[in-house]
Design a protein around this motif. Structure first.
Motif, PDB file in Angstrom:
ATOM      1  N   LYS A  74      -7.191   8.581   2.659  1.00  0.00           N
ATOM      2  CA  LYS A  74      -7.615   7.323   3.271  1.00  0.00           C
ATOM      3  C   LYS A  74      -8.666   6.644   2.413  1.00  0.00           C
ATOM      4  O   LYS A  74      -8.610   5.424   2.181  1.00  0.00           O
ATOM      5  CB  LYS A  74      -8.148   7.589   4.676  1.00  0.00           C
ATOM      6  CG  LYS A  74      -8.493   6.323   5.451  1.00  0.00           C
ATOM      7  CD  LYS A  74      -8.937   6.654   6.871  1.00  0.00           C
ATOM      8  CE  LYS A  74      -9.279   5.374   7.639  1.00  0.00           C
ATOM      9  NZ  LYS A  74      -9.712   5.690   9.037  1.00  0.00           N
ATOM     10  N   GLU A  75      -9.642   7.411   1.929  1.00  0.00           N
ATOM     11  CA  GLU A  75     -10.702   6.845   1.102  1.00  0.00           C
ATOM     12  C   GLU A  75     -10.195   6.395  -0.263  1.00  0.00           C
ATOM     13  O   GLU A  75     -10.795   5.525  -0.897  1.00  0.00           O
ATOM     14  CB  GLU A  75     -11.836   7.854   0.951  1.00  0.00           C
ATOM     15  CG  GLU A  75     -12.593   8.106   2.244  1.00  0.00           C
ATOM     16  CD  GLU A  75     -13.703   9.130   2.110  1.00  0.00           C
ATOM     17  OE1 GLU A  75     -14.096   9.433   0.961  1.00  0.00           O
ATOM     18  OE2 GLU A  75     -14.189   9.627   3.153  1.00  0.00           O
ATOM     19  N   CYS A  76      -9.079   6.979  -0.705  1.00  0.00           N
ATOM     20  CA  CYS A  76      -8.464   6.547  -1.967  1.00  0.00           C
ATOM     21  C   CYS A  76      -7.666   5.250  -1.810  1.00  0.00           C
ATOM     22  O   CYS A  76      -7.171   4.710  -2.792  1.00  0.00           O
ATOM     23  CB  CYS A  76      -7.552   7.645  -2.503  1.00  0.00           C
ATOM     24  SG  CYS A  76      -8.418   9.064  -3.216  1.00  0.00           S
ATOM     25  N   GLY A  77      -7.535   4.786  -0.573  1.00  0.00           N
ATOM     26  CA  GLY A  77      -6.871   3.512  -0.336  1.00  0.00           C
ATOM     27  C   GLY A  77      -5.403   3.604   0.015  1.00  0.00           C
ATOM     28  O   GLY A  77      -4.695   2.589   0.011  1.00  0.00           O
ATOM     29  N   PHE A  78      -4.915   4.803   0.378  1.00  0.00           N
ATOM     30  CA  PHE A  78      -3.514   4.970   0.740  1.00  0.00           C
ATOM     31  C   PHE A  78      -3.323   4.835   2.248  1.00  0.00           C
ATOM     32  O   PHE A  78      -4.256   5.036   3.032  1.00  0.00           O
ATOM     33  CB  PHE A  78      -3.006   6.342   0.281  1.00  0.00           C
ATOM     34  CG  PHE A  78      -3.165   6.594  -1.190  1.00  0.00           C
ATOM     35  CD1 PHE A  78      -2.552   5.759  -2.125  1.00  0.00           C
ATOM     36  CD2 PHE A  78      -3.936   7.651  -1.657  1.00  0.00           C
ATOM     37  CE1 PHE A  78      -2.698   5.983  -3.488  1.00  0.00           C
ATOM     38  CE2 PHE A  78      -4.102   7.881  -3.010  1.00  0.00           C
ATOM     39  CZ  PHE A  78      -3.474   7.039  -3.935  1.00  0.00           C
ATOM     40  N   ASP A  79      -2.114   4.497   2.653  1.00  0.00           N
ATOM     41  CA  ASP A  79      -1.727   4.510   4.063  1.00  0.00           C
ATOM     42  C   ASP A  79      -1.314   5.943   4.391  1.00  0.00           C
ATOM     43  O   ASP A  79      -0.341   6.449   3.840  1.00  0.00           O
ATOM     44  CB  ASP A  79      -0.569   3.534   4.287  1.00  0.00           C
ATOM     45  CG  ASP A  79      -0.232   3.361   5.763  1.00  0.00           C
ATOM     46  OD1 ASP A  79      -0.935   3.945   6.605  1.00  0.00           O
ATOM     47  OD2 ASP A  79       0.752   2.653   6.064  1.00  0.00           O
TER      48      ASP A  79
ATOM     49  N   MET B  53       0.843  -1.195   0.000  1.00  0.00           N
ATOM     50  CA  MET B  53       0.000   0.000   0.000  1.00  0.00           C
ATOM     51  C   MET B  53       0.879   1.245   0.000  1.00  0.00           C
ATOM     52  O   MET B  53       1.814   1.357   0.782  1.00  0.00           O
ATOM     53  CB  MET B  53      -0.907   0.009   1.242  1.00  0.00           C
ATOM     54  CG  MET B  53      -1.874   1.173   1.293  1.00  0.00           C
ATOM     55  SD  MET B  53      -2.855   1.234   2.825  1.00  0.00           S
ATOM     56  CE  MET B  53      -3.819  -0.261   2.636  1.00  0.00           C
TER      57      MET B  53
ATOM     58  N   LYS C 213      -6.182  10.601  -7.600  1.00  0.00           N
ATOM     59  CA  LYS C 213      -5.579   9.302  -7.928  1.00  0.00           C
ATOM     60  C   LYS C 213      -4.757   9.398  -9.208  1.00  0.00           C
ATOM     61  O   LYS C 213      -3.664   8.824  -9.306  1.00  0.00           O
ATOM     62  CB  LYS C 213      -6.667   8.236  -8.092  1.00  0.00           C
ATOM     63  CG  LYS C 213      -7.337   7.805  -6.811  1.00  0.00           C
ATOM     64  CD  LYS C 213      -8.427   6.782  -7.103  1.00  0.00           C
ATOM     65  CE  LYS C 213      -9.204   6.387  -5.868  1.00  0.00           C
ATOM     66  NZ  LYS C 213     -10.305   5.447  -6.177  1.00  0.00           N
TER      67      LYS C 213
ATOM     68  N   GLU D 142     -11.592  12.933  -5.712  1.00  0.00           N
ATOM     69  CA  GLU D 142     -10.750  11.770  -5.420  1.00  0.00           C
ATOM     70  C   GLU D 142     -10.158  11.135  -6.674  1.00  0.00           C
ATOM     71  O   GLU D 142      -8.965  10.777  -6.694  1.00  0.00           O
ATOM     72  CB  GLU D 142     -11.557  10.735  -4.626  1.00  0.00           C
ATOM     73  CG  GLU D 142     -11.808  11.175  -3.195  1.00  0.00           C
ATOM     74  CD  GLU D 142     -12.620  10.178  -2.389  1.00  0.00           C
ATOM     75  OE1 GLU D 142     -12.719  10.360  -1.152  1.00  0.00           O
ATOM     76  OE2 GLU D 142     -13.159   9.217  -2.976  1.00  0.00           O
ATOM     77  N   GLU D 143     -10.954  10.983  -7.725  1.00  0.00           N
ATOM     78  CA  GLU D 143     -10.437  10.352  -8.948  1.00  0.00           C
ATOM     79  C   GLU D 143      -9.355  11.207  -9.578  1.00  0.00           C
ATOM     80  O   GLU D 143      -8.359  10.672 -10.098  1.00  0.00           O
ATOM     81  CB  GLU D 143     -11.577  10.109  -9.940  1.00  0.00           C
ATOM     82  CG  GLU D 143     -12.597   9.081  -9.471  1.00  0.00           C
ATOM     83  CD  GLU D 143     -11.951   7.744  -9.100  1.00  0.00           C
ATOM     84  OE1 GLU D 143     -11.107   7.249  -9.876  1.00  0.00           O
ATOM     85  OE2 GLU D 143     -12.296   7.202  -8.026  1.00  0.00           O
TER      86      GLU D 143
END
Length: 348
Positions: free
Chosen positions: A27-32, A1, A340, A336-337
């Motif tokens: 966080k919601e984008c999936g990152f630590d 991650m 990313k 968010e997109e």
């Protein structure tokens, strides 16, 4: 991650909402995600979540792949040097690119501070792998005055969480945030004073600056005693306190003399609160006259009063338009997109 750290070691009370929104978005984008902050933020962040560091050693131990740096300050020099050693990618959110010496010279006493900030920004941008600019106006200035930074820049707006609360009683024409030349503070006070006998508008001033010396005039003192002017001053306010100030406002003052982009504008729109604005900086990118606010062409009593009346006469529709503007442009979930894609560009 992928690990991303959001860093603001130079304290700036006005940046609290951005830092919080970045933390949630990442966080919601999936990152630590981790925060590395000046400990002065502790009094403003009441509900810090996730990993938060307040010293360089602990922050470096997190070993982020990317570190996002917020807020110009000489403290960033040691931060950048430390994270370069562990090969973290540096991304700098350049809130205010250099606007030219003419703009600096407008404000007495600011030219030395502004020049120091300019030189520091040049150095930070030189050391950064990517530079985030928050408006087309910022892009224009960066391209004109900081071409090397512009070449590594991406456009990404100021972002916020959505802290809307409805059914508040709107009472005030408000001046919220910084209090000084750049924010047209003296022009706002002049309108307040002229309003004493000419209209029944109530006013609110909310600022961390101490402005007692600006409010000594008997008219201000009478208006304070009458409840037509309420003042919160002298300390940084929490996000909750700031949001409340916007919620009870009919409109807010964006009659600035120098600005790139305005957090007051976005915070106002979040709460469905229109703005009275000058044609300055990035304001024309977001404010539409009669739609989500009103423009003034000068600082005469008549011009400002007309703008206020324009808003009050259609407040429900304009307030709804403010919300749409906020959600489309500043709400982090709707960006968010885009972010990313920026991360993909950063890591290659």
């Amino acid at each position: 991650m992928l690990k991303i750290m959001v860093c603001s070691v130079h304290f700036g009370a006005g940046h609290t909402a951005h830092l919080s929104a970045y933390q949630k978005m990442l966080k919601e984008c999936g990152f630590d995600v981790a925060l590395y902050l000046s400990d002065q933020y502790m009094k403003l962040f009441h509900n810090m979540q996730g990993q938060v560091f307040f010293n360089l050693q602990d922050a470096v131990a997190f070993h982020p792949d990317i570190i996002l740096i917020w807020n110009t300050g000489f403290e960033n020099i040691n931060v950048i040097k430390a994270f370069k050693k562990i090969h973290s990618l540096i991304v700098y959110v350049l809130h205010e690119p250099f606007m030219g010496i003419t703009n600096l010279a407008k404000e007495k006493g600011y030219i030395l501070k502004g020049t120091a900030a300019m030189l520091l920004n040049y150095w930070i941008c030189m050391k950064s792998d990517k530079v985030i600019l928050c408006s087309h106006y910022a892009e224009q200035n960066c391209k004109k005055y900081m071409c090397n930074a512009y070449k590594k820049s991406v456009l990404f707006p100021l972002i916020y969480s959505d802290e809307i609360l409805k059914n508040y009683d709107r009472k005030y024409f408000s001046k919220i945030g910084g209090f000084g030349f750049a924010h047209g503070s003296e022009q706002f006070l002049a309108f307040v004073k002229n309003s004493y006998k000419r209209n029944n508008i109530s006013f609110q001033i909310v600022t961390r600056a101490n402005i007692d010396d600006r409010l000594k005039h008997p008219i201000f003192q009478k208006m304070i005693k009458m409840g037509r002017l309420i003042v919160q001053q002298g300390r940084p306010l929490t996000e909750e306190e700031m949001n409340h100030a916007y919620r009870i406002s009919i409109c807010t003052w964006n009659g600035y003399l120098r600005s790139t982009q305005s957090g007051v504008l976005a915070n106002s729109f979040m709460q469905g609160t229109p703005v009275v604005a000058t044609h300055l900086g990035s304001f024309d990118e977001y404010v539409k006259d009669g739609y989500n606010g009103a423009f003034i062409d000068n600082f005469t009593y008549e011009s400002i009063f007309h703008a206020y009346q324009q808003i009050v006469s259609n407040i429900d529709a304009i307030s709804s338009n403010c919300r749409d503007t906020f959600l489309n442009n500043f709400y982090y979930k709707n960006q968010e997109e885009r972010f990313k894609d920026i991360v993909k560009e950063i890591i290659g």
